[in-house]
Scaffold this motif. Sequence first.
Motif, PDB file in Angstrom:
ATOM      1  N   TRP A  87       0.882  -1.227  -0.016  1.00  0.00           N
ATOM      2  CA  TRP A  87       0.223   0.055  -0.175  1.00  0.00           C
ATOM      3  C   TRP A  87       0.927   1.260  -0.003  1.00  0.00           C
ATOM      4  CZ3 TRP A  87      -4.328   1.553  -1.548  1.00  0.00           C
ATOM      5  CH2 TRP A  87      -4.787   2.730  -1.052  1.00  0.00           C
ATOM      6  N   THR A  88       1.932   1.403   0.625  1.00  0.00           N
ATOM      7  CA  THR A  88       2.913   2.295   0.849  1.00  0.00           C
ATOM      8  C   THR A  88       3.370   2.679  -0.678  1.00  0.00           C
ATOM      9  OG1 THR A  88       3.560   1.963   3.161  1.00  0.00           O
ATOM     10  CG2 THR A  88       5.142   3.287   1.812  1.00  0.00           C
ATOM     11  N   LEU A  89       3.767   1.525  -1.404  1.00  0.00           N
ATOM     12  CA  LEU A  89       4.439   1.595  -2.787  1.00  0.00           C
ATOM     13  C   LEU A  89       3.362   2.280  -3.650  1.00  0.00           C
ATOM     14  CD1 LEU A  89       6.781  -1.331  -3.087  1.00  0.00           C
ATOM     15  CD2 LEU A  89       7.399   0.983  -2.240  1.00  0.00           C
ATOM     16  N   VAL A  90       2.119   1.802  -3.401  1.00  0.00           N
ATOM     17  CA  VAL A  90       1.082   2.357  -4.411  1.00  0.00           C
ATOM     18  C   VAL A  90       0.763   3.789  -4.053  1.00  0.00           C
ATOM     19  CG1 VAL A  90      -1.372   2.175  -4.901  1.00  0.00           C
ATOM     20  CG2 VAL A  90       0.023  -0.053  -4.598  1.00  0.00           C
ATOM     21  N   THR A  91       0.692   4.248  -2.922  1.00  0.00           N
ATOM     22  CA  THR A  91       0.671   5.518  -2.540  1.00  0.00           C
ATOM     23  C   THR A  91       1.705   6.348  -3.055  1.00  0.00           C
ATOM     24  OG1 THR A  91      -0.579   4.915  -0.509  1.00  0.00           O
ATOM     25  CG2 THR A  91       0.175   7.010  -0.639  1.00  0.00           C
ATOM     26  N   GLN A  92       2.955   5.841  -2.766  1.00  0.00           N
ATOM     27  CA  GLN A  92       4.073   6.858  -3.485  1.00  0.00           C
ATOM     28  C   GLN A  92       3.945   6.838  -5.074  1.00  0.00           C
ATOM     29  OE1 GLN A  92       7.353   4.875  -1.527  1.00  0.00           O
ATOM     30  NE2 GLN A  92       7.313   6.307   0.199  1.00  0.00           N
ATOM     31  N   ALA A  93       3.561   5.823  -5.600  1.00  0.00           N
ATOM     32  CA  ALA A  93       3.615   5.900  -6.968  1.00  0.00           C
ATOM     33  C   ALA A  93       2.556   6.788  -7.737  1.00  0.00           C
ATOM     34  CB  ALA A  93       3.230   4.622  -7.585  1.00  0.00           C
ATOM     35  N   ARG A  94       1.440   6.714  -6.687  1.00  0.00           N
ATOM     36  CA  ARG A  94       0.151   7.645  -7.082  1.00  0.00           C
ATOM     37  C   ARG A  94       0.642   9.100  -6.886  1.00  0.00           C
ATOM     38  NH1 ARG A  94      -4.514   4.057  -4.835  1.00  0.00           N
ATOM     39  NH2 ARG A  94      -4.551   2.541  -6.491  1.00  0.00           N
ATOM     40  N   GLU A  95       1.452   9.485  -6.007  1.00  0.00           N
ATOM     41  CA  GLU A  95       1.810  10.756  -5.331  1.00  0.00           C
ATOM     42  C   GLU A  95       3.006  11.363  -6.272  1.00  0.00           C
ATOM     43  OE1 GLU A  95       2.880  10.488  -1.244  1.00  0.00           O
ATOM     44  OE2 GLU A  95       0.782  10.541  -0.647  1.00  0.00           O
ATOM     45  N   ASN A  96       3.852  10.445  -7.072  1.00  0.00           N
ATOM     46  CA  ASN A  96       4.800  10.529  -7.906  1.00  0.00           C
ATOM     47  C   ASN A  96       4.523  10.230  -9.117  1.00  0.00           C
ATOM     48  OD1 ASN A  96       6.701  12.043  -5.850  1.00  0.00           O
ATOM     49  ND2 ASN A  96       6.322   9.930  -4.912  1.00  0.00           N
ATOM     50  N   PRO A  97       3.519  10.427 -10.002  1.00  0.00           N
ATOM     51  CA  PRO A  97       3.034   9.821 -11.390  1.00  0.00           C
ATOM     52  C   PRO A  97       4.295  10.056 -12.433  1.00  0.00           C
ATOM     53  CG  PRO A  97       1.812  11.634 -11.029  1.00  0.00           C
ATOM     54  CD  PRO A  97       2.653  11.586  -9.833  1.00  0.00           C
ATOM     55  N   VAL A  98       5.192  11.365 -12.103  1.00  0.00           N
ATOM     56  CA  VAL A  98       6.088  11.392 -13.539  1.00  0.00           C
ATOM     57  C   VAL A  98       7.339  10.385 -13.083  1.00  0.00           C
ATOM     58  CG1 VAL A  98       7.839  12.907 -14.048  1.00  0.00           C
ATOM     59  CG2 VAL A  98       5.386  13.574 -13.682  1.00  0.00           C
ATOM     60  N   TYR A  99       7.775  10.049 -11.909  1.00  0.00           N
ATOM     61  CA  TYR A  99       8.724   9.127 -11.631  1.00  0.00           C
ATOM     62  C   TYR A  99       8.075   7.847 -12.016  1.00  0.00           C
ATOM     63  CZ  TYR A  99      10.933  12.794  -8.984  1.00  0.00           C
ATOM     64  OH  TYR A  99      11.742  13.923  -8.557  1.00  0.00           O
ATOM     65  N   TYR A 100       7.204   7.500 -11.883  1.00  0.00           N
ATOM     66  CA  TYR A 100       6.441   6.187 -12.092  1.00  0.00           C
ATOM     67  C   TYR A 100       6.308   5.913 -13.463  1.00  0.00           C
ATOM     68  CZ  TYR A 100       3.686   1.990 -11.818  1.00  0.00           C
ATOM     69  OH  TYR A 100       3.199   0.595 -11.948  1.00  0.00           O
ATOM     70  N   ALA A 101       5.695   6.693 -14.218  1.00  0.00           N
ATOM     71  CA  ALA A 101       5.362   6.749 -15.709  1.00  0.00           C
ATOM     72  C   ALA A 101       6.789   6.598 -16.363  1.00  0.00           C
ATOM     73  CB  ALA A 101       4.623   7.935 -16.111  1.00  0.00           C
ATOM     74  N   THR A 102       7.859   7.181 -15.969  1.00  0.00           N
ATOM     75  CA  THR A 102       9.158   7.228 -16.818  1.00  0.00           C
ATOM     76  C   THR A 102       9.617   5.934 -16.623  1.00  0.00           C
ATOM     77  OG1 THR A 102       9.391   9.573 -16.268  1.00  0.00           O
ATOM     78  CG2 THR A 102      11.367   8.425 -16.970  1.00  0.00           C
ATOM     79  N   SER A 103       9.686   5.210 -15.355  1.00  0.00           N
ATOM     80  CA  SER A 103      10.415   4.098 -15.170  1.00  0.00           C
ATOM     81  C   SER A 103       9.629   3.480 -13.971  1.00  0.00           C
ATOM     82  CB  SER A 103      11.878   4.149 -14.953  1.00  0.00           C
ATOM     83  OG  SER A 103      12.477   2.851 -14.792  1.00  0.00           O
TER      84      SER A 103
END
Length: 110
Positions: free
Chosen positions: A45-61
Amino acid sequence: GRARSAPYHPVADPAPAPAVPQPPERSHTEDLPEPEQEWLRRTAWTLVTQARENPVYYATSPVAALDRFLDTHLRTRPEAIPSAWARAVHDDDTRADLLDTLVDLVAAVE
Protein backbone atom coordinates in the motif's frame (compact mmCIF):
# COMPACT_ATOMS: atom_id res chain seq x y z
CA GLY A 1 27.93 -12.48 -48.92
CA ARG A 2 29.24 -15.99 -49.14
CA ALA A 3 31.25 -17.13 -52.14
CA ARG A 4 29.20 -19.41 -54.36
CA SER A 5 31.95 -22.01 -54.59
CA ALA A 6 32.29 -22.36 -50.82
CA PRO A 7 30.73 -25.55 -49.46
CA TYR A 8 27.76 -25.15 -47.12
CA HIS A 9 28.31 -26.51 -43.61
CA PRO A 10 25.38 -25.88 -41.30
CA VAL A 11 26.23 -24.87 -37.77
CA ALA A 12 24.68 -26.99 -35.06
CA ASP A 13 22.48 -25.28 -32.51
CA PRO A 14 24.29 -24.77 -29.22
CA ALA A 15 23.35 -27.14 -26.44
CA PRO A 16 20.96 -25.57 -23.95
CA ALA A 17 22.61 -24.24 -20.83
CA PRO A 18 22.02 -26.29 -17.70
CA ALA A 19 19.27 -24.97 -15.49
CA VAL A 20 20.48 -22.77 -12.68
CA PRO A 21 18.81 -23.58 -9.37
CA GLN A 22 16.56 -20.72 -8.29
CA PRO A 23 15.51 -19.77 -4.77
CA PRO A 24 11.98 -20.80 -3.88
CA GLU A 25 9.27 -18.42 -5.00
CA ARG A 26 7.63 -16.30 -2.30
CA SER A 27 4.60 -15.26 -4.36
CA HIS A 28 2.02 -17.24 -2.38
CA THR A 29 1.49 -14.76 0.42
CA GLU A 30 -1.37 -16.76 1.91
CA ASP A 31 1.18 -19.41 2.96
CA LEU A 32 3.13 -16.86 5.04
CA PRO A 33 2.68 -16.11 8.75
CA GLU A 34 0.02 -13.45 9.42
CA PRO A 35 2.48 -10.79 10.70
CA GLU A 36 4.51 -11.11 7.50
CA GLN A 37 1.35 -10.98 5.37
CA GLU A 38 0.29 -7.81 7.18
CA TRP A 39 3.72 -6.21 6.67
CA LEU A 40 3.62 -7.09 2.97
CA ARG A 41 0.13 -5.55 2.62
CA ARG A 42 1.22 -2.33 4.38
CA THR A 43 4.40 -2.14 2.33
CA ALA A 44 2.49 -2.72 -0.92
CA TRP A 45 0.00 0.00 0.00
CA THR A 46 2.90 2.37 0.77
CA LEU A 47 4.41 1.75 -2.67
CA VAL A 48 1.06 2.23 -4.41
CA THR A 49 0.55 5.50 -2.53
CA GLN A 50 4.04 6.73 -3.43
CA ALA A 51 3.54 5.80 -7.09
CA ARG A 52 0.26 7.75 -7.16
CA GLU A 53 1.88 10.75 -5.45
CA ASN A 54 4.81 10.70 -7.89
CA PRO A 55 3.25 9.82 -11.26
CA VAL A 56 6.07 11.34 -13.32
CA TYR A 57 8.72 9.08 -11.73
CA TYR A 58 6.45 6.06 -11.97
CA ALA A 59 5.44 6.70 -15.60
CA THR A 60 9.04 7.27 -16.68
CA SER A 61 10.43 4.04 -15.24
CA PRO A 62 7.97 2.03 -13.12
CA VAL A 63 10.42 -0.64 -11.94
CA ALA A 64 13.16 1.84 -11.05
CA ALA A 65 10.65 4.08 -9.25
CA LEU A 66 9.18 1.20 -7.26
CA ASP A 67 12.67 -0.04 -6.39
CA ARG A 68 13.65 3.42 -5.13
CA PHE A 69 10.37 3.76 -3.18
CA LEU A 70 10.91 0.31 -1.66
CA ASP A 71 14.55 1.00 -0.79
CA THR A 72 13.57 4.23 0.98
CA HIS A 73 10.74 2.47 2.81
CA LEU A 74 12.99 -0.35 3.99
CA ARG A 75 15.68 2.02 5.25
CA THR A 76 13.26 4.15 7.29
CA ARG A 77 12.16 1.25 9.52
CA PRO A 78 14.57 -1.68 9.16
CA GLU A 79 13.52 -3.08 12.55
CA ALA A 80 9.99 -3.67 11.22
CA ILE A 81 11.10 -5.85 8.30
CA PRO A 82 10.24 -9.55 8.74
CA SER A 83 13.32 -11.73 9.01
CA ALA A 84 12.57 -13.42 5.68
CA TRP A 85 13.02 -10.08 3.92
CA ALA A 86 15.70 -8.47 6.10
CA ARG A 87 18.39 -8.95 3.44
CA ALA A 88 16.37 -6.75 1.06
CA VAL A 89 17.90 -3.65 2.66
CA HIS A 90 21.38 -4.51 1.35
CA ASP A 91 20.83 -7.21 -1.28
CA ASP A 92 19.48 -6.20 -4.70
CA ASP A 93 18.31 -9.72 -5.57
CA THR A 94 16.31 -10.08 -2.35
CA ARG A 95 14.83 -6.60 -2.87
CA ALA A 96 13.87 -7.58 -6.44
CA ASP A 97 12.17 -10.73 -5.11
CA LEU A 98 10.36 -8.63 -2.52
CA LEU A 99 9.29 -6.15 -5.18
CA ASP A 100 7.95 -9.01 -7.33
CA THR A 101 6.01 -10.33 -4.34
CA LEU A 102 4.55 -6.89 -3.64
CA VAL A 103 3.58 -6.37 -7.28
CA ASP A 104 1.89 -9.80 -7.32
CA LEU A 105 0.05 -8.91 -4.13
CA VAL A 106 -1.23 -5.62 -5.57
CA ALA A 107 -2.20 -7.31 -8.84
CA ALA A 108 -4.19 -9.94 -6.94
CA VAL A 109 -6.12 -7.24 -5.08
CA GLU A 110 -6.88 -5.03 -8.08
